[in-house]
Design an enzyme around this catalytic site. Structure first.
Site, PDB file in Angstrom:
ATOM      1  N   CYS A  67       0.695  -1.181   0.459  1.00 32.84           N
ATOM      2  CA  CYS A  67       0.381   0.211  -0.052  1.00 32.84           C
ATOM      3  C   CYS A  67       1.003   1.124  -0.265  1.00 32.84           C
ATOM      4  O   CYS A  67       0.699   2.224  -0.935  1.00 32.84           O
ATOM      5  CB  CYS A  67      -0.789   0.047   1.072  1.00 32.84           C
ATOM      6  SG  CYS A  67      -1.066  -1.238   2.521  1.00 32.84           S
ATOM      7  N   LYS A  86       3.201   1.747  -2.562  1.00 30.64           N
ATOM      8  CA  LYS A  86       2.258   2.273  -3.837  1.00 30.64           C
ATOM      9  C   LYS A  86       1.985   3.637  -4.403  1.00 30.64           C
ATOM     10  O   LYS A  86       1.346   3.661  -5.318  1.00 30.64           O
ATOM     11  CB  LYS A  86       1.487   0.808  -4.344  1.00 30.64           C
ATOM     12  CG  LYS A  86       0.456   0.996  -4.968  1.00 30.64           C
ATOM     13  CD  LYS A  86      -0.865   0.900  -4.754  1.00 30.64           C
ATOM     14  CE  LYS A  86      -1.461   0.821  -3.622  1.00 30.64           C
ATOM     15  NZ  LYS A  86      -3.025   0.142  -3.338  1.00 30.64           N
ATOM     16  N   GLU A 125      -3.172  -0.775 -11.227  1.00 27.92           N
ATOM     17  CA  GLU A 125      -2.731   0.019 -10.058  1.00 27.92           C
ATOM     18  C   GLU A 125      -1.109   0.375 -11.021  1.00 27.92           C
ATOM     19  O   GLU A 125      -0.278   0.894 -11.352  1.00 27.92           O
ATOM     20  CB  GLU A 125      -2.537  -0.555  -8.605  1.00 27.92           C
ATOM     21  CG  GLU A 125      -3.601   0.119  -8.432  1.00 27.92           C
ATOM     22  CD  GLU A 125      -3.913  -0.039  -6.520  1.00 27.92           C
ATOM     23  OE1 GLU A 125      -5.235  -0.061  -6.080  1.00 27.92           O
ATOM     24  OE2 GLU A 125      -2.943  -1.032  -5.785  1.00 27.92           O
ATOM     25  N   HIS A 160     -22.000  22.107  -2.971  1.00 24.08           N
ATOM     26  CA  HIS A 160     -21.281  22.414  -4.371  1.00 24.08           C
ATOM     27  C   HIS A 160     -20.184  23.084  -4.025  1.00 24.08           C
ATOM     28  O   HIS A 160     -20.352  23.834  -3.410  1.00 24.08           O
ATOM     29  CB  HIS A 160     -22.978  22.775  -4.714  1.00 24.08           C
ATOM     30  CG  HIS A 160     -22.717  23.901  -5.812  1.00 24.08           C
ATOM     31  ND1 HIS A 160     -23.367  22.916  -6.955  1.00 24.08           N
ATOM     32  CD2 HIS A 160     -22.344  24.824  -6.633  1.00 24.08           C
ATOM     33  CE1 HIS A 160     -22.356  23.342  -8.272  1.00 24.08           C
ATOM     34  NE2 HIS A 160     -23.048  24.457  -7.923  1.00 24.08           N
ATOM     35  N   GLU A 186     -20.986  15.260  -4.822  1.00 30.74           N
ATOM     36  CA  GLU A 186     -22.370  15.926  -4.596  1.00 30.74           C
ATOM     37  C   GLU A 186     -23.236  14.610  -5.507  1.00 30.74           C
ATOM     38  O   GLU A 186     -24.828  14.592  -4.631  1.00 30.74           O
ATOM     39  CB  GLU A 186     -23.202  16.910  -4.658  1.00 30.74           C
ATOM     40  CG  GLU A 186     -22.576  17.920  -6.601  1.00 30.74           C
ATOM     41  CD  GLU A 186     -22.546  19.516  -6.446  1.00 30.74           C
ATOM     42  OE1 GLU A 186     -24.055  19.945  -5.636  1.00 30.74           O
ATOM     43  OE2 GLU A 186     -21.948  20.063  -7.106  1.00 30.74           O
TER      44      GLU A 186
END
Ligand SMILES: Cc1cc2nc3c(=O)[nH]c(=O)nc-3n(C[C@H](O)[C@H](O)[C@H](O)COP(=O)(O)OP(=O)(O)OC[C@H]3O[C@@H](n4cnc5c(N)ncnc54)[C@H](O)[C@@H]3O)c2cc1C
Length: 460
Positions: free
Chosen positions: A48, A51, A183, A438, A443
């Site tokens: 993790c 990477k 990935e 917003h 949203e």
């Protein structure tokens, strides 16, 4: 006199092992831990953490292109592989040092050695030959990359090697279609490497929602990653200049600097003495455990990837915490593996939690499906064609949101918050009663008014 030298002996100092050792020691237990490579394990040293740094590095190429639309000129941008590689190695070694310090501070005895199990209450250090006894043994040995039995398989590298290559290759062929393959394809192609994925199935990211899989596959291809589906590597042969010739089952041949295996991982249980003392393994070689992570031998537990439940760092940590709470704090705790959110740091990234559309249907739910595909605001002036996909899987009878699937900018960050709502069992009406923020991409999660597909009408 206590019967055993230790209350707990932990084998493997990765995410699960370190957390269990530290918490148990803090709770007053006499704890020992053995690690055969380096304290920190896969996540910190080979997974993790490195990477994610590489993903960040790879995103700059697109960011420089996007910047033009906002008035910037970045013509001088150059990438230097050794700078990134060495900085990442320094950082992961620093983190490993922190883990070691924390274990020391908690009073855990550490052994720089491979450990195997001798009997239900004893382990042996392989190099030193020392045998120690413990009331409880925790197997937290993680997993390793699988190499298929193809000709020349040893000429391929794994994700571990991919972080420390001497030079940035000009081309790479990545075998596999899971999140690690995707990935690394994102990383290498973002750094300018000619990147090809070879995948045996028809669509990458098996296990994720089908719309997400199609969206990411199409966008990776749009951004220049070649994806060969329905095919596997038959042979890797060396070429004179150090490059490799890859032969595929569909008769294609590709010359490349490197081949990377990312076809899956398997649990580290081989040659550990486990079966000999009655520890039951699953068909895939994982330690079979109950909901409290106890194996078939009452004094032996296992957590993390070696149990092959949900192979993610936060899960290994939570399983370890539940084990310590149960065994050393008198609070029986079983970690609930439902609705664990996950991310793929691909281009675009993915965030997912809960059931996919396929899983929800298999479980017999009648569904309302909400889906929105849009170009994020940031991409408009940049003239960047990448779009965001958001999808909500809703039970049409209870209105409960069963799954959230996002492929788009910032989705790994968004999904952490959405996971709280899914885990809490909130309904679509409750999502919709939440006012939008917003202007954001997120949203859209509370603005999807009409289902794009529905199995029946929701109750009045
Ligand atoms: C490339 C890659 C990327 C990943 N990205 C993510 C991500 O983004 N998010 C996420 O949540 N997860 C990610 N993961 C998965 C994550 O790394 C694992 O789920 C996690 O590390 C599991 O922790 P663990 O404690 O079970 O095992 P590990 O962290 O693998 O630790 C096991 C340790 O045991 C040691 N060991 C093994 N056998 C012995 C023995 N006999 N004696 C002594 N020591 C032994 C090993 O050397 C290792 O240090 C990634 C994995 C990889 C490979």
């Amino acid at each position: 006199m206590p019967q055993y030298e230790y209350d707990l002996f932990v084998i493997g100092a990765g995410s699960g092992g370190v957390r269990a050792a530290r918490l148990a020691a803090k709770a007053g237990a006499r704890v020992s831990i053995a690690e055969q490579v380096q304290i920190g394990g896969t996540c910190v040293l080979r997974g993790c953490v490195p990477k994610k740094f590489f993903v960040y590095a790879s995103e700059y190429s697109q960011a420089f292109r996007d910047a033009k639309g906002f008035g910037w000129t970045v013509d001088w941008a150059r990438f230097d592989w050794p700078t990134l590689r060495d900085a990442v190695q320094n950082e992961v070694n620093r983190l490993s040092g922190l883990y070691t310090k924390n274990l020391e501070a908690a009073g855990v005895t550490m052994w720089d050695d491979r450990a195997i199990v001798v009997d239900p209450h004893s382990v042996r250090l392989v190099r030193s030959g020392r045998i120690m006894s413990a009331e409880r043994i925790l197997i937290a040995t993680g997993g390793h990359t699988l190499r298929p039995h193809s000709k020349g398989q040893d000429l391929g590298i794994t994700s571990t090697d991919a972080f420390t290559l001497k030079e940035l290759p000009s081309s790479i062929v990545i075998a596999g279609g899971g999140y690690i393959a995707v990935e690394f394809a994102t990383i290498y192609s973002g750094l300018g490497v000619d990147t090809t994925i070879i995948y045996r199935g028809e669509r990458i990211l098996r296990g994720f929602d089908h719309d997400v899989r199609a969206h990411v596959q199409a966008d990776l291809e749009r951004s220049g990653v070649k994806i060969v589906v329905g095919s596997v590597i038959d042979e890797i042969a060396p070429l004179k200049d150090g490059r490799k010739l890859v032969s595929l089952s569909n008769s294609m041949k590709i010359e490349t600097d490197h081949v990377m295996w990312a076809v899956g991982r398997e649990p580290n249980t081989a040659n550990m003495g486990l079966e000999a003392i009655g520890v039951r393994l699953t068909q895939r070689g994982a330690v079979a455990v109950d909901e409290f992570s106890r194996s078939s031998v009452p004094s032996i537990w296992a957590v993390g990837d070696v149990t092959d439940r949900v192979n993610l760092t936060p899960v290994a940590i939570r399983e370890a915490m539940a084990f310590v709470e149960t065994e050393f704090m008198a609070r029986p705790t079983a970690f609930d593996h439902a609705d664990v959110a996950s991310a793929v740091f691909s281009r675009p990234p993915v965030g997912a939690v809960g059931l996919t559309e396929e899983q929800a249907r298999e479980k017999g739910h009648k569904l309302n499906i909400y889906r929105s595909v849009f170009r994020p605001m940031k991409h408009i002036l940049a003239n960047n064609e990448q779009r965001t996909l958001m999808k909500l899987i809703v039970d049409s009878e209870t209105d409960r949101v069963l799954g959230v699937h996002i492929a788009g900018v910032d989705s790994p960050e968004q999904i952490q918050l959405a996971a709280i709502a899914v885990k809490a069992g909130l309904t679509k009406a409750q999502w919709d009663s939440t006012c939008a923020v917003h202007p954001t991409g997120a949203e859209e999660l509370v603005l999807m008014g009409e289902p794009v597909a529905h199995d029946n009408e929701a109750p009045a």
